[in-house]
Design a protein around this motif. Structure first.
Motif, PDB file in Angstrom:
ATOM      1  N   ILE A 162       0.614  -2.403   0.597  1.00  0.00           N
ATOM      2  CA  ILE A 162       1.452  -2.814   1.741  1.00  0.00           C
ATOM      3  C   ILE A 162       2.266  -3.954   1.421  1.00  0.00           C
ATOM      4  N   PRO A 164       5.822  -6.607   1.789  1.00  0.00           N
ATOM      5  CA  PRO A 164       6.875  -7.239   2.731  1.00  0.00           C
ATOM      6  C   PRO A 164       8.519  -6.917   2.221  1.00  0.00           C
ATOM      7  N   PHE A 221       5.593   1.070  10.506  1.00  0.00           N
ATOM      8  CA  PHE A 221       5.505  -0.232  10.991  1.00  0.00           C
ATOM      9  C   PHE A 221       3.800  -0.626  10.802  1.00  0.00           C
ATOM     10  N   GLY A 222       3.804  -2.008  10.991  1.00  0.00           N
ATOM     11  CA  GLY A 222       2.186  -2.546  10.337  1.00  0.00           C
ATOM     12  C   GLY A 222       1.197  -1.907  11.215  1.00  0.00           C
ATOM     13  N   THR A 241       0.639  -7.741   0.210  1.00  0.00           N
ATOM     14  CA  THR A 241       1.390  -9.204   0.321  1.00  0.00           C
ATOM     15  C   THR A 241       2.247  -9.351   1.514  1.00  0.00           C
ATOM     16  N   GLY A 242       1.931 -10.698   2.169  1.00  0.00           N
ATOM     17  CA  GLY A 242       2.526 -10.921   3.467  1.00  0.00           C
ATOM     18  C   GLY A 242       1.881 -12.015   4.168  1.00  0.00           C
ATOM     19  N   GLU A 243       1.969 -12.161   5.323  1.00  0.00           N
ATOM     20  CA  GLU A 243       1.237 -13.196   6.004  1.00  0.00           C
ATOM     21  C   GLU A 243      -0.088 -13.398   6.082  1.00  0.00           C
ATOM     22  N   THR A 246      -1.802 -11.500   8.923  1.00  0.00           N
ATOM     23  CA  THR A 246      -1.830 -10.089   8.701  1.00  0.00           C
ATOM     24  C   THR A 246      -3.180  -9.701   7.940  1.00  0.00           C
ATOM     25  N   ILE A 250      -6.316  -7.343   8.126  1.00  0.00           N
ATOM     26  CA  ILE A 250      -6.521  -6.281   7.197  1.00  0.00           C
ATOM     27  C   ILE A 250      -8.025  -6.385   7.004  1.00  0.00           C
ATOM     28  N   GLN A 345      13.353 -13.474  12.091  1.00  0.00           N
ATOM     29  CA  GLN A 345      13.409 -14.673  10.999  1.00  0.00           C
ATOM     30  C   GLN A 345      14.428 -15.718  11.314  1.00  0.00           C
TER      31      GLN A 345
HETATM   32  P1  ADP Z   1       6.343 -10.630   7.306  1.00  0.00           P
HETATM   33  O1  ADP Z   1       6.347 -11.853   8.216  1.00  0.00           O
HETATM   34  O2  ADP Z   1       6.578 -10.963   5.592  1.00  0.00           O
HETATM   35  O3  ADP Z   1       6.804  -9.372   7.708  1.00  0.00           O
HETATM   36  P2  ADP Z   1       3.664  -9.312   7.582  1.00  0.00           P
HETATM   37  O4  ADP Z   1       2.520  -9.804   7.070  1.00  0.00           O
HETATM   38  O5  ADP Z   1       4.083  -9.111   8.903  1.00  0.00           O
HETATM   39  O6  ADP Z   1       4.580 -10.414   6.774  1.00  0.00           O
HETATM   40  O7  ADP Z   1       4.137  -8.032   6.706  1.00  0.00           O
HETATM   41  C1  ADP Z   1       3.948  -7.754   5.515  1.00  0.00           C
HETATM   42  C2  ADP Z   1       3.662  -6.152   5.629  1.00  0.00           C
HETATM   43  O8  ADP Z   1       2.546  -5.932   6.319  1.00  0.00           O
HETATM   44  C3  ADP Z   1       4.698  -5.317   6.258  1.00  0.00           C
HETATM   45  O9  ADP Z   1       4.908  -4.143   5.513  1.00  0.00           O
HETATM   46  C4  ADP Z   1       4.047  -4.920   7.578  1.00  0.00           C
HETATM   47  O10 ADP Z   1       4.663  -3.640   8.195  1.00  0.00           O
HETATM   48  C5  ADP Z   1       2.682  -4.887   7.241  1.00  0.00           C
HETATM   49  N1  ADP Z   1       1.736  -5.277   8.209  1.00  0.00           N
HETATM   50  C6  ADP Z   1       1.912  -5.955   9.457  1.00  0.00           C
HETATM   51  N2  ADP Z   1       0.888  -5.945  10.350  1.00  0.00           N
HETATM   52  C7  ADP Z   1       0.051  -5.031   9.766  1.00  0.00           C
HETATM   53  C8  ADP Z   1      -1.339  -4.593  10.264  1.00  0.00           C
HETATM   54  N3  ADP Z   1      -1.844  -4.835  11.303  1.00  0.00           N
HETATM   55  N4  ADP Z   1      -2.048  -3.770   9.072  1.00  0.00           N
HETATM   56  C9  ADP Z   1      -1.332  -3.477   8.022  1.00  0.00           C
HETATM   57  N5  ADP Z   1      -0.075  -3.857   7.557  1.00  0.00           N
HETATM   58  C10 ADP Z   1       0.544  -4.649   8.598  1.00  0.00           C
END
Ligand code: ADP
Length: 491
Positions: A162, A164, A221-222, A241-243, A246, A250, A345
């Motif tokens: 997954i 960003p 979508f996430g 990779t992301g926040e 999140t 996960i 953003q």
């Molecule tokens: P950003 O602020 O960079 O978008 P996120 O952590 O929200 O950071 O998103 C990074 C990735 O994680 C994206 O592909 C997003 O769709 C995915 N994502 C967001 N929420 C979830 C979730 N609950 N479970 C799995 N993946 C998610």
């Protein structure tokens, strides 16, 4: 700052791949739903993309499972896996111009960065891991008694990946390279803001001969497609990779299946300029370290610590660089800074700029929107920032630099480490002891000395604390896609 919001000559870009790529086929989402992906420079819709969710992830996971357990992938020699990865790298290199243009269209990063920054790193990463495919070895272990004991490094299985939107192709390469070299199969969910280049890479992978089911890409979508990937029982590992927020979700969602997890998350990285530094180099490093990719880098040097005695001459140099940065049409080859990725953003960054002012920091450069269309923001510098201000604590993920001063090394180390994050850190100094002492004591996964953003596929990258777990790149990045098996034979 100079803004060039005139329209540059845009190469004609064909959008061919907008569906889910599952088991070697391009398919609409089972629900029939689509979502729009936007050009952040113009706010226009580029394309409608299949909105995958749980049903599509299920098909992708089953295809990946089959390919892993019984398809040609499972029987392929490691060296031939490596050859396919080399071919993928070559094919991407052949189409680098086209891919860079697609990345710039979907993400907004300047074409010079896509073409000369991201693409070479993508190709290098795939080649680095291609060479690793046939060098994944176990060991023999001298255990007590009359036994032969050895270990095998086996692929972890189906990897859910997954990513960003800030480096869509590069994050794809960082995920695919080690997974494919190790012999895993993939279910990837690209970011909803930037699905196009990942889908295009899947098409190229198929062309160069990756068997069906080895690479599957499900845009969506996430909370739907992402969460379904995390929960799917046929998926063995999640690389995310992301926040960090999140990553917490996960972690909870994967608790049932106890999946292997690797996370590369956010940061608020300290970048330190000592009085004895080469101030021109340090100013350039502080400038690139923050503004690269519109400030949308997890390792951005967003807390700049400047030794008090050089504050004035140093800030003069840095302010001049920021003020001259060319913001504008990402397809103009002279542009240095494009738009932020989307309205969310943009709003978040502008909110921090307001907050910085209301909390009493000094707005030294920038602070405003550029133009009326697209999510462009001036390169911004705040000085007189104190550690407790939100602009010193939170990850802004935009072109906003917070400048703090310090007088004493002990104080510096304490303040540099006073953050929940620990992704990167840098120091600019001519004193070797100062540099290495800082490197040893700062709690961060990467430390740069007299440089910033010096990335290489061979050098592991990842975070301490809320910045993640596990490492990507290098041999460590590969091991994260393997399981160790111990075999003991009675002789
Ligand atoms: P950003 O602020 O960079 O978008 P996120 O952590 O929200 O950071 O998103 C990074 C990735 O994680 C994206 O592909 C997003 O769709 C995915 N994502 C967001 N929420 C979830 C979730 N609950 N479970 C799995 N993946 C998610």
């Amino acid at each position: 700052m100079s803004s060039t919001l005139t329209k540059a000559e845009k190469p004609s870009i064909k959008i061919e791949h907008t569906q889910c790529f599952i088991d070697g086929k391009w398919e609409a989402a089972a629900s029939g739903k689509t979502f729009a992906t936007y050009n952040p420079a113009t706010e226009e819709v580029i394309a409608e993309v299949a909105e995958g969710d749980a049903a599509d992830i299920d098909r992708a996971a089953k295809a990946a499972r089959r390919a892993f357990d019984s398809g040609p992938w499972s029987k392929m020699d490691a060296r031939d896996r490596g050859r396919l990865l080399y071919r993928l790298a070559d094919a991407i290199e052949d189409r680098a111009d086209e891919l860079a243009a697609l990345e710039t269209l979907d993400n907004g990063k300047p074409i010079s960065e896509s073409r000369q920054g991201d693409l070479p790193l993508v190709i290098d990463c795939l080649r680095y891991y291609a060479g690793f495919a046939d060098k994944i070895q176990g060991s023999t272990i001298p255990i007590r008694g009359n036994f032969l004991c050895y270990t095998r490094r086996e692929p972890v299985g189906v990897a859910g990946q997954i990513i960003p939107w800030n480096f869509p192709m590069l994050m794809t390469a960082w995920k695919w390279g080690p997974a494919l070299a190790a012999g895993c199969t993939i279910v990837m969910k690209p970011a909803e803001q930037t699905p196009l280049t990942c889908l295009r890479m899947a098409a190229i992978a198929q062309e160069v001969g990756f068997p069906d089911g080895v690479i599957n890409v499900v845009p969506g979508f996430g909370p739907t497609a992402g969460a379904a990937t995390v929960k799917h029982p046929l998926i063995d590992k999640i690389a995310f990779t992301g926040e960090h927020i999140t990553a917490r979700i996960i972690t909870r969602d994967s608790a049932e299946s106890l999946k292997r997890l690797t996370f590369e998350l956010g940061g608020k990285s300290p970048n330190v300029v000592m009085a004895d530094a080469d101030l021109d180099a340090a100013a350039q490093g502080a400038y690139i370290g923050l503004y690269l990719n519109q400030g949308q880098c997890c390792c951005a040097g967003s807390r700049l610590f400047v030794e008090s005695s050089i504050r004035e001459p140093f800030m003069e140099k840095l302010s001049a660089l920021a003020a001259a940065r060319k913001v504008g049409d990402p397809f103009d080859s002279q542009t240095e800074q494009g738009p932020q990725i989307d309205q969310n953003q943009f709003d978040k960054v502008m909110k921090y700029i307001d907050q910085g002012q209301s909390e009493g920091a000094n707005l030294l450069v920038g602070g405003k929107r550029v133009g009326e269309c697209g999510y462009f923001i001036e390169p911004t510098i705040f000085d007189n920032v104190s550690d407790q201000m939100s602009i010193a604590k939170d990850e802004i993920f935009g072109p906003v630099l917070s400048v703090l001063t310090f007088d004493d090394k002990e104080e510096l180390i304490r303040r540099a480490n006073d953050t929940f994050y620990g992704l990167a850190a840098a120091i600019w100094t001519r004193d070797l002891s100062t540099a290495h002492e800082f490197a040893a004591r700062v709690r961060a996964g990467t430390v740069w000395i007299n440089c910033y953003d010096a990335f290489d596929a061979a050098a592991p990258f990842g975070g301490f604390k809320l910045s993640g777990h596990g490492r990507e790149l290098g041999e460590e990045g590969l091991r994260a896609y393997t399981e160790n098996k111990t075999v003991t034979v009675k002789l």
